[in-house]
Design a protein around this motif. Structure first.
Motif, short mmCIF file in Angstrom:
data_model
loop_
_atom_site.label_atom_id
_atom_site.label_comp_id
_atom_site.label_asym_id
_atom_site.label_seq_id
_atom_site.Cartn_x
_atom_site.Cartn_y
_atom_site.Cartn_z
N GLN A 102 -13.49 77.37 17.47
CA GLN A 102 -12.67 78.54 17.43
C GLN A 102 -12.92 79.52 16.62
N PHE A 103 -13.14 79.67 15.27
CA PHE A 103 -13.48 80.66 14.31
C PHE A 103 -14.65 81.41 14.86
N GLN A 104 -15.68 80.72 15.45
CA GLN A 104 -16.74 81.73 16.05
C GLN A 104 -16.38 82.51 17.16
N GLN A 105 -15.62 81.92 17.84
CA GLN A 105 -15.10 82.56 19.07
C GLN A 105 -14.40 83.97 18.69
N VAL A 106 -13.55 83.90 17.73
CA VAL A 106 -12.73 84.92 17.34
C VAL A 106 -13.55 85.84 16.35
N PHE A 107 -14.43 85.27 15.78
CA PHE A 107 -15.62 86.07 15.01
C PHE A 107 -16.24 86.97 16.00
N ASN A 108 -16.68 86.51 17.17
CA ASN A 108 -17.74 87.32 18.00
C ASN A 108 -16.87 88.14 18.64
N PRO A 160 -3.48 88.15 13.55
CA PRO A 160 -2.94 87.01 13.33
C PRO A 160 -3.78 85.73 13.87
N ASN A 161 -4.48 85.84 14.75
CA ASN A 161 -5.44 84.88 15.21
C ASN A 161 -6.46 84.29 14.15
N ILE A 162 -7.21 85.58 13.64
CA ILE A 162 -8.05 85.35 12.48
C ILE A 162 -7.29 84.65 11.45
N SER A 163 -6.14 85.15 10.94
CA SER A 163 -5.32 84.70 9.93
C SER A 163 -4.92 83.22 9.95
N SER A 164 -4.71 82.84 11.14
CA SER A 164 -4.39 81.42 11.60
C SER A 164 -5.63 80.41 11.46
N GLN A 165 -6.75 80.88 11.72
CA GLN A 165 -7.80 80.03 11.48
C GLN A 165 -8.31 80.11 10.07
N LEU A 166 -8.33 81.24 9.30
CA LEU A 166 -8.39 81.14 7.76
C LEU A 166 -7.55 80.10 7.22
N ILE A 209 -5.94 85.66 0.75
CA ILE A 209 -6.23 86.17 2.04
C ILE A 209 -5.00 87.18 2.73
N GLN A 210 -3.89 86.83 2.29
CA GLN A 210 -2.76 88.08 2.49
C GLN A 210 -3.02 89.20 1.74
N ALA A 211 -3.58 89.31 0.71
CA ALA A 211 -3.73 90.39 0.03
C ALA A 211 -5.04 91.21 0.65
N GLN A 212 -6.01 90.57 1.05
CA GLN A 212 -7.04 91.00 1.67
C GLN A 212 -6.83 91.67 3.08
N MET A 265 -12.85 87.60 6.97
CA MET A 265 -13.25 87.09 8.31
C MET A 265 -14.65 86.65 8.17
N GLN A 266 -15.56 87.33 7.75
CA GLN A 266 -16.93 86.80 7.72
C GLN A 266 -17.11 85.66 6.70
#
Length: 233
Positions: free
Chosen positions: A57-63, A77-83, A160-163, A174-175
């Protein structure tokens, strides 16, 4: 022995070891050692599967975001959820490693340590946790993130929220998250292998001890129940 057979072996020991609580693990209050072992086997299997799913899932969002100068607001929001899921997975996996080590110590305390197998298992669990922390710290440093801000689940989520307040910060976490998600697949496979082998060793040892206790009880019972003649004591 596969995991299903291991679970069956654990269940067959419940009656023989019903008086052997696993209070020291802190995962199942009042659980017997076999119950605790089954719980650990179940959890490590779940976490290993979760790591694989999360990495995909993370790879998909990252791409979707990797070639973007600025991550669109609607994608964050999707990236944050994965994190957040990744942070929880890391915390849960470390907690399981600590609990498994506590189970080993508790079994050794109650039944003794006949050889080095369980001690080696305990050392392996400690090494796994230390190695995980080291690898995560290295990844965070690579992307300019301070590992000390990610020591606990709460602090990691706050970091993460601060970043997320800056474009560079969003891209960095994300990376880092994508790299750690991939790393966790291998880490969970290693932990799963350790727990399966180590917990099987504990089951084997407890089964041997239970069998010995039954044999001793059977040999003593005829003596205790035999009639005593005058002057026997």
């Amino acid at each position: 022995m596969n995991m299903n057979k291991t679970r069956i072996a654990a269940v067959t020991l419940l009656a023989a070891l019903a008086s052997a609580p696993a209070h020291a693990t802190g995962m199942i209050a009042g659980a017997t050692f076999p119950e605790q072992i089954v719980q650990e086997l179940t959890l490590v299997e779940q976490y290993a599967t979760q790591a694989q799913q999360l990495q995909a899932q993370f790879q998909q969002v990252f791409n979707q975001a990797v070639n973007m100068q600025n991550i669109p607001a609607q994608l964050w929001p999707n990236i944050s959820s994965q994190l957040s899921s990744l942070v929880s997975l890391v915390g849960n996996a470390k907690g399981l490693s600590y609990a498994a080590a506590n189970t080993v110590s508790a079994v050794q305390s109650q039944f003794g340590a006949p050889n080095t197998v369980l001690s080696n298992y305990n050392a392996s669990l400690q090494a796994w946790t230390s190695n995980l922390d080291s690898q995560i710290a290295d990844v965070l440093k690579q992307y300019g993130l301070n590992a000390s801000n990610f020591q606990t689940t709460q602090s990691a989520l706050a970091a993460i929220q601060a970043q997320s307040q800056s474009a560079d910060g969003r891209k960095a976490v994300m990376q880092a998250g994508n790299q750690i998600a991939g790393m966790m697949v291998n880490q969970m496979q290693g932990l799963q292998s350790d727990i399966q082998a180590g917990n099987q060793a504990m089951l084997n040892y407890m089964a041997m001890q239970a069998h010995t206790q039954v044999n001793q009880s059977n040999s003593v019972t005829p003596i205790l129940t035999a009639p005593t003649g005058p002057g026997a004591f």
